[in-house]
Enzyme design. Structure first.
Site, mmCIF file in Angstrom:
data_model
loop_
_atom_site.group_PDB
_atom_site.id
_atom_site.type_symbol
_atom_site.label_atom_id
_atom_site.label_comp_id
_atom_site.label_asym_id
_atom_site.label_seq_id
_atom_site.Cartn_x
_atom_site.Cartn_y
_atom_site.Cartn_z
ATOM 1 N NE ARG A 120 81.540 -12.267 26.696
ATOM 2 C CZ ARG A 120 82.402 -11.651 26.308
ATOM 3 N NH1 ARG A 120 83.572 -12.482 27.075
ATOM 4 N NH2 ARG A 120 83.066 -11.174 25.740
ATOM 5 C CG ASP A 179 88.833 -16.260 35.003
ATOM 6 O OD1 ASP A 179 89.561 -14.999 35.005
ATOM 7 O OD2 ASP A 179 87.392 -16.445 34.431
#
Length: 293
Positions: A19, A137
């Site tokens: 990203r 995460d």
């Protein structure tokens, strides 16, 4: 590329893209340096929005990696360089497929492989928690393998440093993580501590054994609803050959009540992990060669 970075490293081919930037292989220009191949993760500052979370991710990863190194099951941080447009992090090279791709290539894993992977993952997680770091995460995409097949936990952009040995007692708020893997207390907007990582690792274990996550839906909202209900099922067509000990561990890791959920150290002491996954942290984790798929 910064002048300092290209003075120290030869920048080679692209090996990944995300990203916020790109990952390339790089080689130290010092012939005596080891290892001979590393990776440089170049984060594009212009792709990072001004909101607090994205800025936090940009600043946190080098800080956390520097704090946690070294550990044989963590991606090692070597150095950082910054220019007007990018932040460049030099890291260990892991050019084998991640766990997501490995499981996708096989459908599910034998218990021996799953236990050895979990043992090394939880060794890394326990190390983080002892240093007051919550990853936040943990998912197959962030579980890498080096050239020897040894597990390396990566991507600390969402991590939080909450201090010393009081990690379990400290609490955070905020929806951080990936829908399938996020813990129910996070979804509910409650305060949470380091056991959110144990929940996420429990989902990873379920995925390794079943080939799909335990809590699903057609949208993020539906997935979050299933996570909140935490109705853990073991479909007989998939779990008929899975041992009772593995199911017992899953129940204790995927316990909706965080106060009753196992800690990372308790997972490492569970009989299924000690009997199946009792490998040294420096040993390869896989009995089959799918990490090279």
């Amino acid at each position: 590329m910064t002048e300092a970075l290209t003075r120290d490293y030869r920048i080679c081919e692209e090996i990944g893209r995300g990203r916020f930037g790109v990952v390339r292989r790089c080689e130290p220009l010092d012939p005596s340096a080891a290892p001979s191949s590393l990776a440089v993760k170049s984060i594009d500052k212009s792709a990072v929005s001004g909101d607090d979370l994205d800025s936090h991710c940009l600043l946190t990863e080098p800080k956390v990696l520097s704090l946690l190194s070294p550990h044989p099951n963590l991606l090692r941080f070597h150095s950082a360089y910054e220019d007007s447009s990018h932040l460049h992090l030099v890291l260990d090279l892991c050019d084998s497929p991640d766990l997501h791709r490995a499981v996708a290539s096989t459908g599910s894993l034998p218990e021996l492989d799953a236990a050895r992977i979990l043992a090394q993952l939880m060794s890394a997680v326990a190390h983080c928690h002892r240093h007051g770091v919550i990853h936040r995460d943990i998912k197959p995409d962030n579980i890498l393998f080096d050239s020897r097949g040894r597990l390396r936990l990566a991507d600390f952009g969402s991590a939080e440093v909450i201090g010393g040995d009081q990690a379990a007692a400290a609490a955070l708020r905020g929806l951080v993580g990936t829908p399938y893997y996020v813990a129910p207390e996070v979804v509910a907007g409650k305060e949470y501590g380091d056991k959110v990582d144990v929940w996420s690792a429990g989902v990873v274990l379920y995925v390794m054994l079943a080939g799909f996550p335990p809590f699903t839906g057609e949208s993020a909202a539906e997935i979050f609803g299933a996570v909140l209900r935490a109705n853990l099922r073991f479909p007989p067509r998939v779990f008929r050959t899975v041992s009772p000990a593995a199911k017992d561990l899953l129940k204790k890791m995927l316990c909706r009540d965080a106060s009753r959920r196992l800690s990372a150290d308790q997972v490492l002491s569970h009989p299924w992990v000690t009997s199946y996954g009792g490998a040294e942290a420096t040993d390869p984790v896989l009995t089959q060669d799918f990490h090279r798929v």
